[in-house]
Motif scaffolding. Structure first.
Motif, short mmCIF file in Angstrom:
data_model
loop_
_atom_site.label_atom_id
_atom_site.label_comp_id
_atom_site.label_asym_id
_atom_site.label_seq_id
_atom_site.Cartn_x
_atom_site.Cartn_y
_atom_site.Cartn_z
N TYR A 129 0.83 -1.20 0.00
CA TYR A 129 0.00 0.00 0.00
C TYR A 129 0.87 1.25 0.00
CZ TYR A 129 -3.23 3.58 1.66
OH TYR A 129 -3.97 4.73 1.78
N GLU A 130 1.88 1.26 0.85
CA GLU A 130 2.78 2.41 0.92
C GLU A 130 3.53 2.60 -0.40
OE1 GLU A 130 2.49 0.01 3.08
OE2 GLU A 130 2.22 0.83 5.11
N SER A 131 3.98 1.49 -1.00
CA SER A 131 4.68 1.57 -2.28
C SER A 131 3.75 2.08 -3.37
CB SER A 131 5.23 0.19 -2.66
OG SER A 131 5.87 0.22 -3.92
N ALA A 132 2.51 1.59 -3.37
CA ALA A 132 1.56 1.99 -4.41
C ALA A 132 1.24 3.48 -4.33
CB ALA A 132 0.28 1.17 -4.29
N ARG A 133 1.17 4.02 -3.13
CA ARG A 133 0.88 5.45 -2.98
C ARG A 133 1.97 6.28 -3.66
NH1 ARG A 133 -0.12 6.89 3.17
NH2 ARG A 133 1.76 5.64 3.33
N ILE A 134 3.21 5.88 -3.47
CA ILE A 134 4.32 6.61 -4.10
C ILE A 134 4.23 6.46 -5.61
CG2 ILE A 134 6.82 6.83 -4.28
CD1 ILE A 134 7.00 5.60 -1.48
N GLN A 135 3.92 5.26 -6.09
CA GLN A 135 3.86 5.03 -7.53
C GLN A 135 2.77 5.87 -8.19
OE1 GLN A 135 4.28 0.82 -8.82
NE2 GLN A 135 4.72 0.38 -6.67
N ILE A 136 1.67 6.08 -7.49
CA ILE A 136 0.62 6.94 -8.04
C ILE A 136 1.13 8.36 -8.21
CG2 ILE A 136 -1.62 8.00 -7.50
CD1 ILE A 136 -2.39 5.30 -6.19
N MET A 137 1.85 8.85 -7.21
CA MET A 137 2.42 10.20 -7.31
C MET A 137 3.43 10.28 -8.46
SD MET A 137 1.19 12.41 -5.09
CE MET A 137 2.47 13.62 -4.73
N LEU A 138 4.24 9.25 -8.62
CA LEU A 138 5.19 9.23 -9.72
C LEU A 138 4.47 9.23 -11.07
CD1 LEU A 138 7.81 6.71 -8.31
CD2 LEU A 138 8.24 9.10 -8.87
N GLY A 139 3.37 8.49 -11.15
CA GLY A 139 2.59 8.47 -12.38
C GLY A 139 2.07 9.85 -12.72
N ASP A 140 1.66 10.60 -11.71
CA ASP A 140 1.17 11.96 -11.93
C ASP A 140 2.26 12.87 -12.47
OD1 ASP A 140 -1.34 11.21 -11.06
OD2 ASP A 140 -1.06 12.00 -9.02
N ARG A 141 3.51 12.59 -12.11
CA ARG A 141 4.63 13.44 -12.53
C ARG A 141 5.31 12.96 -13.80
NH1 ARG A 141 8.15 15.54 -7.35
NH2 ARG A 141 6.42 16.05 -5.95
N LEU A 142 4.90 11.82 -14.31
CA LEU A 142 5.66 11.16 -15.38
C LEU A 142 5.83 12.06 -16.60
CD1 LEU A 142 7.00 8.45 -16.07
CD2 LEU A 142 4.83 7.74 -17.10
N GLY A 143 4.80 12.80 -16.96
CA GLY A 143 4.88 13.63 -18.15
C GLY A 143 5.89 14.76 -18.05
N GLN A 144 6.24 15.14 -16.82
CA GLN A 144 7.22 16.22 -16.62
C GLN A 144 8.61 15.70 -16.28
OE1 GLN A 144 3.96 16.47 -14.89
NE2 GLN A 144 3.45 17.33 -16.89
N MET A 145 8.74 14.38 -16.11
CA MET A 145 10.04 13.81 -15.75
C MET A 145 10.96 13.76 -16.97
SD MET A 145 8.71 10.77 -13.18
CE MET A 145 10.26 9.86 -13.24
N SER A 146 12.25 13.93 -16.73
CA SER A 146 13.23 13.83 -17.80
C SER A 146 13.38 12.38 -18.24
CB SER A 146 14.59 14.34 -17.32
OG SER A 146 15.14 13.45 -16.37
N PRO A 147 13.85 12.13 -19.47
CA PRO A 147 14.09 10.75 -19.89
C PRO A 147 15.02 9.98 -18.95
CG PRO A 147 14.22 12.24 -21.77
CD PRO A 147 14.11 13.10 -20.54
N ALA A 148 16.02 10.68 -18.41
CA ALA A 148 16.95 10.01 -17.49
C ALA A 148 16.23 9.55 -16.23
CB ALA A 148 18.10 10.95 -17.12
N ASP A 149 15.34 10.38 -15.70
CA ASP A 149 14.59 10.00 -14.51
C ASP A 149 13.63 8.85 -14.81
OD1 ASP A 149 15.78 11.77 -12.75
OD2 ASP A 149 14.31 13.36 -13.08
N VAL A 150 12.97 8.90 -15.96
CA VAL A 150 12.05 7.83 -16.32
C VAL A 150 12.80 6.50 -16.45
CG1 VAL A 150 10.43 6.98 -18.06
CG2 VAL A 150 10.44 9.41 -17.45
N ALA A 151 13.96 6.53 -17.10
CA ALA A 151 14.75 5.31 -17.27
C ALA A 151 15.20 4.76 -15.92
CB ALA A 151 15.96 5.59 -18.16
N SER A 152 15.67 5.65 -15.04
CA SER A 152 16.13 5.20 -13.72
C SER A 152 14.97 4.64 -12.91
CB SER A 152 16.79 6.37 -12.99
OG SER A 152 17.27 5.95 -11.74
N MET A 153 13.83 5.32 -12.94
CA MET A 153 12.67 4.84 -12.21
C MET A 153 12.24 3.46 -12.68
SD MET A 153 8.77 6.33 -12.17
CE MET A 153 8.51 5.72 -13.87
N ALA A 154 12.10 3.30 -13.98
CA ALA A 154 11.61 2.03 -14.52
C ALA A 154 12.59 0.90 -14.26
CB ALA A 154 11.34 2.17 -16.01
#
Length: 262
Positions: free
Chosen positions: A184-209
């Motif tokens: 549950y705690e992990s999923a809450r963070i992932q939702i927030m990351l999903g909300d920010r995905l469109g503004q994240m740099s390619p480097a951040d997206v690659a590192s996250m994934a």
């Protein structure tokens, strides 16, 4: 993928190309490549940062472990010493850099700074988690450290999944919490990351994934599906992805993207 492979071959050094080979086929690097990747280790087991003279750094050690992981070298003596050094640096369930580095450390590693402390805790706990995960069921040795670390991380996450630290802290925290069955705690963070995905740099997206995949989060999970789509949209015509730290690190970012989608 073909374009990304071509970019690394054309622009990477021997270690980069060995990382690519391991990620693609599991090819074991030569001993000289591994020795090059391990060079500079301090006697106590950590690796110093370029900004930290000869004092071993939590952040630098985690960075070096990431490179060694791409070479299939986390089981070698150098990486084992690095992991044990990380384990020994935990204090009150968390991690931060040595006080002697206060004058040189960048913002994400400043001793005494709470945002840096959360980032370093998530980073160190992630690599100890990876080590225990690779060891298999019953083979991990850092569980007694990871549970309190996960609880400390969770205590710093808001009810809406927000965090008061650097962006990388979020996906590293989500990975650690996931492996501690704090879904549950992990999923809450992932939702927030999903909300920010469109503004994240390619480097951040690659590192996250690549971070989330490394701890076994399913490839078809919604956040990873969205991340792959974002990487497809941002890949350059030369096959690579840009780094946030300058063109000298574009190969590193491209390897992270390959790791995320392999």
């Amino acid at each position: 993928m073909d374009g990304a492979i071509g970019f690394v071959v054309a622009h990477g050094d021997a270690v980069d190309r060995a990382r690519l080979s391991y990620l693609r086929t599991g090819a074991i690097p030569t001993e000289d490549i591994l020795a090059t990747a391990e060079i500079g280790q301090a006697p106590d087991g950590g690796w110093p940062a370029t900004w930290g003279a000869e004092v071993a750094s939590v952040d630098a050690t985690c960075f070096r472990l990431a490179e060694l992981d791409d070479l299939g070298a986390l089981g070698r003596p150098a990486a084992r010493r690095g992991l044990d050094w990380l384990a020994g640096r935990q204090h009150n369930s968390m991690w931060e850099e040595d006080d002697s580095l206060a004058g040189e450390a960048p913002s994400w590693a400043t001793p005494g700074d709470p945002e840096a402390r959360l980032y370093l805790t998530a980073n160190a706990a992630f690599w100890l988690t990876v080590s225990d995960l690779d060891a298999g069921w019953g083979g991990g040795q850092y569980g007694a450290l990871l549970r309190p670390a996960a609880q400390a991380i969770a205590a710093h996450i808001g009810a809406d999944g927000s965090w008061k630290s650097f962006l990388a802290s979020a996906w590293l925290s989500a990975a650690v919490l996931h492996r501690q069955d704090m879904f549950y705690e992990s999923a809450r963070i992932q939702i927030m990351l999903g909300d920010r995905l469109g503004q994240m740099s390619p480097a951040d997206v690659a590192s996250m994934a690549s971070t989330l995949r490394r701890v076994g989060i399913a490839v078809d999970e919604w956040l990873l599906t969205a991340a792959r789509r974002r990487l497809a949209e941002t890949q350059r015509s030369d096959g690579g992805w840009p780094s946030d730290d300058g063109s000298a690190f574009d190969v590193h970012t491209t390897l992270a993207a390959i790791r995320a989608i392999r």
